[in-house]
Design an enzyme around this catalytic site. Structure first.
Site, PDB file in Angstrom:
ATOM      1  N   GLU A  51       0.623  -1.218  -0.002  1.00 56.82           N
ATOM      2  CA  GLU A  51       0.032  -0.108   0.009  1.00 56.82           C
ATOM      3  C   GLU A  51       0.756   1.408  -0.038  1.00 56.82           C
ATOM      4  O   GLU A  51       0.484   2.220  -0.610  1.00 56.82           O
ATOM      5  CB  GLU A  51      -0.948  -0.133   1.139  1.00 56.82           C
ATOM      6  CG  GLU A  51      -1.899  -1.201   1.256  1.00 56.82           C
ATOM      7  CD  GLU A  51      -3.023  -0.788   0.172  1.00 56.82           C
ATOM      8  OE1 GLU A  51      -3.284   0.133  -0.286  1.00 56.82           O
ATOM      9  OE2 GLU A  51      -3.556  -2.007  -0.361  1.00 56.82           O
ATOM     10  N   SER A  90     -45.844 -33.377  39.615  1.00 58.90           N
ATOM     11  CA  SER A  90     -45.532 -33.766  41.218  1.00 58.90           C
ATOM     12  C   SER A  90     -44.223 -33.104  41.756  1.00 58.90           C
ATOM     13  O   SER A  90     -43.893 -33.417  42.648  1.00 58.90           O
ATOM     14  CB  SER A  90     -45.664 -35.131  41.280  1.00 58.90           C
ATOM     15  OG  SER A  90     -46.817 -35.454  41.261  1.00 58.90           O
TER      16      SER A  90
END
Length: 817
Positions: A87, A479
Site C-alpha cells: 500500500e 408432582s
C-alpha cells in the site's frame, strides 16, 4: 524586447498570484468544514464480543464488524512489511502525501486515458486513514483535497506507528472481517503471530478489493495479487529472495473459520448468554462493545447433558416408529449435487446426510453427502456405505397409522430417499438409520452453593430448533412441585411423621366439583408425609395444602422462585402451574444448600474492551482477603449475605424424604449413583410432561420431556420412566471424577425410629420402621392423629401393625404433632 519580456513576466506574475489566491481561497473554503481529526486520539472501533466457558475456552463471538483491536506493538514486523509493500512503501518517509507516488500515478493515468481502465490511485496509508475515519468514499476532487489536508495534519499530530495502528485495525478484509487480527482468524484460523509469508501477503492484497480477490470465486486473481505483494516485499528488502520464491509456490491455503459457536454442544448456552447480554446492556454493547464474557459453563458437563438428553429423546422417538425420509431427490444424474444442498445438522456431527441408492431385504446401499466449498462447488468422490437390516429394525414400525409396518428394509426405504445416518463404529462402512425426534426436552445443571449454571441443553439440536426448552419453555412441573408444599408444612409445625389421609376427596368451588386422583387411581388410607412424597400421592398433597391454606403454599413457591405470582388454588399444589426447568433447578438448589436463596447465573464476569470488570456474579464480602502479607492474622472469613429462605433443618428433612423417593419411591431403581442423591419425579395431567429434578450434595440438575405443542406422551410415560433415567445418565458422567460427599445435617436434629405407616414410635423389633429426622421440640406422636380423617376408620392392618395405634386413635380434621 526587454520591455516585452518584462511585461510578459509581470503578467505571468499577476496570473500566478491570482491562481495562488484562488487556490488559497479554495483551500480555505474546503478547510472550513473539515472534520476534527483529534477524534482519532479516542478511537474506539466496533469490536467483537467474545464469550468464554468457565475454563477459558472460546464459545462464541458476536459482532456487526468482526474486529479484534491489536496495539501496534503486538503486530509482527512481517505483517507491517506486507502492508507497507502493498500500500505505501514510503510510509515512514513522506509527510502524509507521497509526492513521488502521486506524480507516478498521474503519468500512468495520462497514458491510460481513453483506454477504459480504472484510474490508478496514489493514496498513502495516512490518506486512507483520513478517508476511512473522517471522510466519505466519494470520488470527487473536494474529497481528495480534504483528504490531503487532513493527512498533513494527522502526520503532525500523531506518530507513524499510531497511524499504522489505526489503519491495520480499521480496514475491511471481506467476509465481515475488519482489522488484521480478525482477518487472520477469519481466513486462516490463526493469530497474526502465526501467519506465514504467503498468508500475510494474501491478507495484504485484500484491502484493494476483497471481492476481487475472493479465495474461492476469484482464486487465480487472488494468487496473482498475493504473488505481486510477495515480490514487493522482496524488492523492498523485507523478505529474502529464496523465501519469497518458496512462498509464491504455496497455495492460498485459506481455512475459513466457522462462525457462531466454537465450543462443541454449547449452542443453547451461548444463545441464552447472548439474550441476557442484550437485556442487560443492549444490542450495541453486544455487537460493537468488545465485551469479554466469562461464563459458568463446564464443557465436560455440557457434553454429558447433551448426550443424556439426545439419547433419551432418540430412544423414545424410535419406539414410535419411522416417519419417512427427510426428502426425495432425483437419481438420474450425479446424486452428490442435490444431496450436497440438503442442510446437515451442524451441531450433531455424529450424523450424516445420505441418499438411498438401493434397498433390498439384505440391507440398504447409501451414498454419503459430499463436502461443499464456500464457493458452492461440490468436492470429493461420492462415498458409499451400507445400512444392515438390524441397524434399522426400529424403522419397520410405521409412525403413520395409515401405513402398514414393514418386514424388511425394502419396505421402508427406496432409491432417492434422503435420510440421516450414524456410523456404527469409527472407521467402519456400516451405518444405522436415524431420524430427528419430534419429542423434545431440556436439562439444566447447577452448583447449588453458588447458583452457577454448569450445563444447559435446550433440545435435541440447536440446528433443528433454537427454542431453548430449558430456559424458555413454560411447562407444568406436576408432582416435582410437591416438595415445596411439604416444605411449607414442615416449616409450620408438621413433621415427616405427620399422618395425612390418602382417600378420595372432592372440593366444590364456583358450582364446579373437583375430584383429584392419585396416578393410577386407588388410595392407601392414612400415610406419613414421607410416604406422601416418596409415593407421590396427589390426594395426600391436596389435603395437606388445604389444611395449611394455599396462600402459604403460594408464598413458598414465590419465595423459592418457582413462580413470580402463583394463583392460590388447590390444583396448583399438584404442579398445574407453568414454570421452567431453570427455575425448578434453582428452587431445588435451596434444599441442597441448606435453605439459602440462589440467584442462578450463566455469567461469572463481564469485562469491557479495556479490561475493566463491569459485572461479577460473586457478591460475597471478604474484607480480609486482600492482606498485603501474612502477620499471624486469622484466616479470611467470607461473609455469606444471601437470604435464608428456608430453615436449614427443614431443608434437611425434605432432602431426607426425597432420598426416599430414590430408594423406595417413584424413582426406585432408576438412579444408581455412588453417593447420596435426592430428587422428585413429576408427571403432568394426561402425561404431557415428564420431569425429574434432583441433587447430590454438590450438584443439582433437572430434566423435562414433552412435545413442544403439549400432547400425551403415552401411557406409562412418567417422570420416573422417562426423565429419571436421563438424570441418572447425566449424573453418572458428571460426577465420575469427583469424590462423593454427604448432605449437611444441621446441629440439634434428633433421629428417631418410627413406624413407617403411623409415624409413631417404633417398638423394638417392630417391622416396617424408618429412622426419621426431627427438629428440636418435636418427635413422633403418642397418639395417631390423621389429617383429613373425618368419618374415616383406620384399616384393620394398621391397627394390627401398630400397638400404639391400637391403644389410642383420635379422629379429626387435623392435628399437628
Amino acid at each position: 524586447m526587454i520591455r516585452l519580456i518584462g511585461y510578459l513576466f509581470g503578467l505571468a506574475s499577476v496570473l500566478a498570484l491570482c491562481v495562488a489566491a484562488a487556490v488559497a481561497v479554495y483551500l480555505h473554503g474546503v478547510s472550513r468544514d473539515l472534520p476534527d481529526f483529534e477524534v482519532l486520539a479516542s478511537y474506539e472501533p466496533p469490536v467483537t464480543t467474545r464469550i468464554h466457558a468457565g475454563n477459558g475456552a472460546l464459545m462464541a463471538e458476536y459482532a456487526r464488524e468482526r474486529r479484534l483491536f491489536l496495539p501496534i506493538q503486538a503486530i509482527p514486523d512481517r505483517v507491517k512489511a506486507a502492508f507497507l509493500s502493498a500500500e505505501d512503501k514510503n510510509f515512514y518517509n513522506h509527510p502524509g502525501v507521497d509526492i513521488t507516488g502521486l506524480g507516478r500515478a498521474i503519468l500512468v493515468n495520462l497514458q491510460n486515458f481513453g483506454s477504459g481502465r480504472r484510474p490508478v490511485g496514489a493514496s498513502t496509508i495516512t490518506q486512507q486513514v483520513a478517508k476511512n475515519f473522517l471522510l466519505s468514499a466519494d470520488q470527487t476532487m473536494d474529497r481528495k483535497v480534504k483528504e490531503a489536508i487532513l493527512s498533513f495534519r494527522i502526520e503532525q499530530a500523531y506518530s507513524k506507528d499510531k497511524i499504522l495502528e489505526l489503519y491495520l485495525n480499521e480496514i475491511f478484509f471481506g467476509l465481515n472481517s475488519y482489522g488484521i487480527a480478525s482477518a487472520a482468524l477469519t481466513y486462516f484460523d490463526k493469530s497474526v503471530t502465526e501467519l506465514t509469508i504467503a498468508e500475510t501477503a494474501y491478507l495484504a492484497s485484500l484491502p484493494k478489493g476483497p471481492a476481487n480477490y475472493h479465495p474461492f470465486r476469484r482464486e487465480a486473481a487472488a494468487l496473482e495479487r498475493r504473488n505481486w505483494v510477495i515480490d514487493r516485499m522482496v524488492e523492498n528488502g523485507f523478505v529474502a529472495r529464496d523465501e519469497g520464491e518458496e512462498a509464491k509456490k504455496q497455495p492460498l491455503g485459506v481455512n475459513l473459520r466457522r462462525t457462531g459457536s466454537y465450543l462443541f454442544a454449547s449452542d443453547y448456552f451461548s444463545e441464552e448468554v447472548r439474550r441476557q447480554l442484550i437485556e442487560r446492556y443492549g444490542d450495541e454493547a453486544l455487537y460493537e462493545g468488545g465485551l469479554s464474557v466469562r461464563t459458568s459453563l463446564d464443557p465436560d458437563m455440557q457434553k454429558a447433558a447433551r448426550s443424556a438428553l439426545q439419547s433419551a429423546l432418540l430412544t423414545y422417538d424410535q419406539r414410535r416408529g419411522f416417519r419417512g425420509p427427510v426428502k426425495k431427490i432425483p437419481m438420474d444424474g450425479d446424486w452428490g449435487v442435490p444431496l450436497a444442498d440438503v442442510p446437515a445438522l451442524s451441531d450433531v456431527p455424529e450424523w450424516k446426510v445420505a441418499v438411498v441408492l438401493d434397498a433390498s431385504s439384505d440391507g440398504v446401499d447409501i451414498g454419503l453427502q459430499p463436502a461443499k466449498e464456500a464457493g458452492g462447488r461440490v468436492l470429493g468422490d461420492r462415498e458409499r456405505a451400507r445400512i444392515a437390516p438390524k441397524d434399522m429394525e426400529w424403522a419397520y414400525r410405521s409412525a403413520d397409522p395409515d401405513r402398514k409396518s414393514a418386514k424388511s428394509p425394502e419396505g421402508v426405504l427406496s432409491a432417492g430417499d434422503v435420510v440421516y445416518v450414524q456410523q456404527v463404529e469409527e472407521g467402519s462402512n456400516r451405518y444405522r438409520l436415524r431420524q430427528l425426534p419430534r419429542v423434545q426436552g431440556g436439562i439444566v445443571a447447577m452448583d447449588p452453593h453458588t447458583g452457577r449454571v454448569l450445563a444447559v441443553a435446550g433440545g435435541f439440536s440447536y440446528a433443528q430448533s433454537e427454542f431453548n426448552r430449558a430456559t424458555q419453555a413454560m411447562r407444568q412441573p406436576g408432582s416435582s412441585f410437591k416438595p415445596f408444599v411439604y416444605a411449607a408444612a414442615l416449616d409450620t409445625g408438621y413433621t415427616p411423621a405427620s399422618v395425612i389421609l390418602d382417600a378420595p376427596v372432592e372440593f366444590v368451588a364456583g358450582g364446579e366439583v373437583w375430584r383429584p386422583q392419585n396416578y393410577g387411581g386407588g388410595s392407601a388410607g392414612p400415610q406419613t408425609l414421607r410416604m406422601g412424597i416418596e409415593k407421590s400421592r396427589n390426594l395426600m398433597t391436596v389435603r395437606l395444602a388445604n389444611d395449611m391454606g394455599m396462600n402459604l403454599v403460594a408464598e413458598y413457591a414465590e419465595r423459592f422462585g418457582v413462580y413470580d405470582k402463583m394463583n392460590p388454588v388447590l390444583s396448583m399444589s399438584l404442579g398445574s402451574g407453568e414454570t421452567t426447568v431453570l427455575r425448578m433447578v434453582s428452587a431445588y438448589a435451596v434444599f441442597a444448600n441448606g435453605g439459602k436463596q440462589i440467584k442462578p447465573t450463566l455469567i461469572d464476569r463481564i469485562q469491557d474492551r479495556h479490561g475493566k470488570t463491569i459485572f461479577r456474579h460473586e457478591d460475597q464480602i471478604c474484607q480480609t482477603c486482600n492482606a498485603d502479607r501474612f502477620a499471624g492474622q486469622e484466616e479470611p472469613v467470607v461473609v455469606d449475605n444471601r437470604d435464608q429462605v428456608l430453615d436449614p433443618m427443614t431443608a434437611y428433612q425434605i432432602t431426607s424424604m426425597m432420598e426416599g423417593v430414590i430408594t423406595r419411591g417413584t424413582a426406585a431403581g432408576k438412579i444408581k449413583l455412588d453417593r447420596p442423591v435426592a430428587g422428585k419425579t413429576g408427571t403432568s395431567n394426561d402425561e404431557k410432561d415428564a420431569w425429574f429434578v434432583g441433587y447430590t450434595p454438590d450438584l443439582v440438575a433437572g430434566v423435562y420431556i414433552g412435545f413442544d405443542t403439549p400432547a400425551p406422551l403415552g401411557r406409562g410415560s412418567t417422570g420416573g420412566s422417562l426423565a429419571a433415567p436421563i438424570f441418572n445418565d447425566f449424573m453418572q458422567k458428571a460426577t465420575a471424577n469427583t469424590p462423593p460427599g454427604k448432605f449437611f445435617v444441621p446441629e440439634g436434629m434428633s433421629f428417631i425410629a418410627v413406624n413407617r405407616t403411623t409415624g409413631m414410635f417404633a417398638l423394638e423389633g417392630e417391622p416396617d420402621t424408618i429412622i426419621e429426622a426431627f427438629k428440636p421440640g418435636t418427635g413422633p406422636a403418642d397418639t395417631l392423629s390423621v389429617i383429613g380423617m373425618d368419618g374415616y376408620a383406620p384399616p384393620e392392618e394398621i391397627l394390627r401393625e401398630s400397638p400404639q395405634a391400637n391403644q389410642a386413635v383420635t379422629s379429626g380434621s387435623g392435628g399437628l404433632f
